[in-house]
Scaffold this motif. Structure first.
Motif, short mmCIF file in Angstrom:
data_model
loop_
_atom_site.label_atom_id
_atom_site.label_comp_id
_atom_site.label_asym_id
_atom_site.label_seq_id
_atom_site.Cartn_x
_atom_site.Cartn_y
_atom_site.Cartn_z
N ARG A 80 7.45 1.74 62.27
CA ARG A 80 8.86 1.67 61.85
C ARG A 80 9.77 1.16 62.94
O ARG A 80 10.98 1.09 62.77
N VAL A 81 9.20 0.81 64.08
CA VAL A 81 10.04 0.43 65.22
C VAL A 81 10.86 -0.83 64.92
O VAL A 81 10.45 -1.68 64.13
N ASN A 82 12.01 -0.89 65.51
CA ASN A 82 12.88 -2.06 65.44
C ASN A 82 12.36 -3.06 66.49
O ASN A 82 12.59 -2.88 67.68
N VAL A 83 11.63 -4.07 66.02
CA VAL A 83 10.94 -4.96 66.97
C VAL A 83 11.93 -5.74 67.84
O VAL A 83 11.68 -5.98 69.02
N GLY A 84 13.06 -6.09 67.24
CA GLY A 84 14.09 -6.78 68.01
C GLY A 84 14.51 -5.93 69.21
O GLY A 84 14.62 -6.41 70.33
N ARG A 85 14.72 -4.67 68.92
CA ARG A 85 15.11 -3.69 69.95
C ARG A 85 13.99 -3.51 70.97
O ARG A 85 14.23 -3.45 72.18
N HIS A 116 11.75 -5.64 71.84
CA HIS A 116 11.73 -6.82 72.71
C HIS A 116 12.84 -6.73 73.76
O HIS A 116 12.60 -6.97 74.94
N LEU A 117 14.04 -6.39 73.33
CA LEU A 117 15.17 -6.33 74.27
C LEU A 117 14.90 -5.32 75.38
O LEU A 117 15.04 -5.61 76.56
#
Lengths: 174, 124
Positions: free
Chosen positions: A99-104, A106-107
């Motif tokens: 469920r992780v926010n992949v964009g987040r 990466h940042l």
């Protein structure tokens, strides 16, 4: 010695910022654990696998002309494994659930990778080991402070290539 | 029907006061396309952050037992409006359009109306 605890602080901070993170590991590109915050996983094994994946990733990037290694993302049905370059000789591997926010991810992963790269780079400079260039391979620093018996069992072969996140690139160690 | 690039361009050209736009996948938090933005206003950061906003709202609605859909979300800052519009149908599931407006130049009602039109014409 302080570099391991600084890196560990960074890993713990990272887990606070990304709640879906289930584990994190900083390892040298040749597969030695620098610091880990990954309950329920075997850090030595993960570090060794990371080194193996890096070898393939680097050859792939070379063969296709994509430049130096920056990051690697693996998605399984139940989650992600991401590896980010952290300076020339260290990488950061993160485990996250599905469920992780992949964009987040990466940042935060890139930011932490850069930070760990700085910490390790500063450490090398301070010790005077690699004063000639910070791009020198890190000699596995953890070994000195590690009690006998907790050393990684594997004696890894040094990969021919090292990740170089900085634009300037680096020379191969001879 | 318009493609992604056309739709983003239209967001910035047809909507008064618009300074940045992005199409974001909120299952991953990554932007499928961005337009505008700057070094100070990083749209990748905005995409990841606003993904958390959308997810939090969807989760809240689920906990409240509301069987509704989000049409749009408006965030009002001192000098900006941020509009989030969720895409409906045609494989647009799990995506939202994100629009940054200058509050002094934008007409909010008009912006929402235009964004609804652009969203309905967008083919992903």
């Amino acid at each position: 010695m302080a570099v391991e605890s600084d890196v560990l602080d960074e890993l713990r901070g990272l887990r606070n910022r990304v709640p879906q993170l289930t584990g994190s590991l900083a390892a040298t590109v040749d597969g030695l654990v620098l610091a880990h915050d990954a309950p329920g996983t075997e850090p030595e094994g993960l570090a060794a696998l990371t080194a193996a994946a890096l070898g393939v990733a680097h050859r792939m990037a070379d063969a296709t002309g994509r430049g130096g290694f920056r990051e690697l993302l693996l998605r399984g049905t139940d989650g992600y494994v991401a590896t980010y370059a952290a300076g020339p000789a260290v990488v950061l591997t993160l485990l996250a659930d599905g469920r992780v926010n992949v964009g987040r991810l990466h940042l935060e992963g890139r930011r932490s990778g850069a930070r760990i790269g700085e910490l390790v780079g500063a450490h090398i400079g301070r010790d005077g080991v690699g004063t000639a260039s910070a791009e020198r391979v890190v000699t596995p620093a953890p070994e000195a402070g590690r009690p006998i018996g907790t050393l990684p069992v594997r004696t890894p072969q040094r990969p021919a290539h090292l990740p170089s996140p900085q634009a300037g690139g680096h020379r191969r160690p001879t | 029907m318009a493609n992604l690039e056309t739709s983003l361009k239209e967001c910035l050209s047809a909507i008064d006061g618009a300074s940045a736009a992005a199409l974001v996948d909120y299952t991953s938090g990554m932007a499928l396309g961005t337009l505008g933005g700057s070094k100070e206003f990083n749209l990748e950061v905005a995409a990841a952050g606003n993904t958390d906003v959308v997810r939090a709202k969807l989760r809240t609605m689920e906990l409240l037992g509301l069987k509704e859909e989000i049409e749009d979300i408006l965030i009002t800052l001192n000098s900006q409006y941020h509009l989030i519009r969720l895409l409906k149908g045609r494989g647009g599931n799990g995506l939202f359009l994100y629009l940054v407006l200058d509050a002094s130049r934008a007409n909010l009602a008009m912006a929402r109306h235009q964004l609804r039109r652009i969203e309905s014409e967008l083919e992903v």
